[in-house]
Design a protein around this motif. Sequence first.
Motif, short mmCIF file in Angstrom:
data_model
loop_
_atom_site.label_atom_id
_atom_site.label_comp_id
_atom_site.label_asym_id
_atom_site.label_seq_id
_atom_site.Cartn_x
_atom_site.Cartn_y
_atom_site.Cartn_z
N VAL A 1 0.85 -1.20 0.00
CA VAL A 1 0.00 0.00 0.00
C VAL A 1 0.89 1.25 0.00
O VAL A 1 0.62 2.23 -0.71
N TRP A 2 1.97 1.18 0.75
CA TRP A 2 2.89 2.33 0.82
C TRP A 2 3.50 2.62 -0.55
O TRP A 2 3.73 3.78 -0.93
N CYS A 3 3.78 1.56 -1.34
CA CYS A 3 4.34 1.76 -2.69
C CYS A 3 3.39 2.59 -3.56
O CYS A 3 3.82 3.26 -4.50
N ALA A 4 2.07 2.52 -3.26
CA ALA A 4 1.10 3.27 -4.06
C ALA A 4 0.92 4.70 -3.54
O ALA A 4 0.22 5.50 -4.18
N ALA A 5 1.54 5.02 -2.40
CA ALA A 5 1.29 6.32 -1.74
C ALA A 5 1.45 7.52 -2.68
O ALA A 5 0.58 8.40 -2.71
N PRO A 6 2.54 7.58 -3.49
CA PRO A 6 2.69 8.77 -4.35
C PRO A 6 1.53 8.95 -5.32
O PRO A 6 1.26 10.05 -5.77
N HIS A 7 0.82 7.85 -5.63
CA HIS A 7 -0.28 7.92 -6.60
C HIS A 7 -1.61 8.34 -5.97
O HIS A 7 -2.58 8.58 -6.68
N VAL A 8 -1.65 8.33 -4.65
CA VAL A 8 -2.93 8.68 -4.00
C VAL A 8 -2.80 9.92 -3.10
O VAL A 8 -3.71 10.26 -2.38
N ARG A 9 -1.60 10.55 -3.20
CA ARG A 9 -1.35 11.73 -2.38
C ARG A 9 -2.41 12.80 -2.68
O ARG A 9 -2.81 12.97 -3.82
N GLY A 10 -2.87 13.45 -1.62
CA GLY A 10 -3.84 14.53 -1.81
C GLY A 10 -5.28 14.03 -1.81
O GLY A 10 -6.20 14.83 -1.78
#
Length: 285
Positions: A108-117
């Motif tokens: 889930v953390w690997c996807a963090a930049p894609h769900v920021r904001g």
Amino acid sequence: MVVPAGGLGTRFLPATKAMPKEMVPVGNRPSIQWGIEEAVASGIKRAVIVTAPGKELIKAHFAPDPGLEATLRRRGADDLAERVREISRLCQMEFVEQPEPLGLGHAVWCAAPHVRGEEAVGVMLPDDLFAGSPPLLGQLIDVYQKEGCTVLALRRCAKEAISRYGVAAVEGEGPVFRVLDVVEKPAPEDAPSDLALMGRYVLTPEVIAELETTSAGAGGEIQLTDAIRCLAPRGAVVGLEFTGRLLDVGTLESWLSTNAEIVWRDPELGPMLRSRIQELELEQA
Ligand code: G1P
């Protein structure tokens, strides 16, 4: 929404040596497509799929294939061409690679930049298919809209099976509970309740931020449950004992049983399965 799909599929070997376990068909489509369809029915417009090296087939499955569509149309198979086309139009998709299998929390953390904001993010584990209505992720989103905090999917679980899951300590009458604590894969005698976490979540950005510093937990893996655990004492987590059933496809046995059920209920395939079973029974008699 984030869909962790980076697991090795060891419970499914040798079938999953080269093929991602999420691509193993259930009925007439790969198991991950069932999950995406549930999400779309829940109002999700964008999916970030976390894969692993060697799992490129997942991306290929959801990519447009104009060549295949044209061939099918030339052959008069317009229905099939339309089905192929729909796959690539289910929702907007992005793919991220989890370089090493370090756990669900890490995925889930690997996807963090894609769900920021984003105000909150749905998470769907594709090992469980949902049978029921309204769609499970949608049920969690409804609770999120009322409560404004992280929401977990909870299901009562027999004591013998509880150590396969995250387990919640809760207060309240339900079906929406305040979650006081969550423990990943406890021994049956240490389980704080019989309410197990199932593979759907709505997470607030605080959980994603917590993953940044979550260290390895149960099984030596970075656990999503541990990041959620840090927020629970602040009153920032609720759990929904949802309605409807989950059908597991994570092991060969559960996949067989889920396939049998889905095919049995399918209007096109069901009659074929029933008559074949009858034939086999007659042969055995
Ligand atoms: C994961 C979660 C666990 C949850 C389970 C649901 O475990 O870590 O908390 O209960 O999914 O299927 P896994 O099945 O990946 O071991």
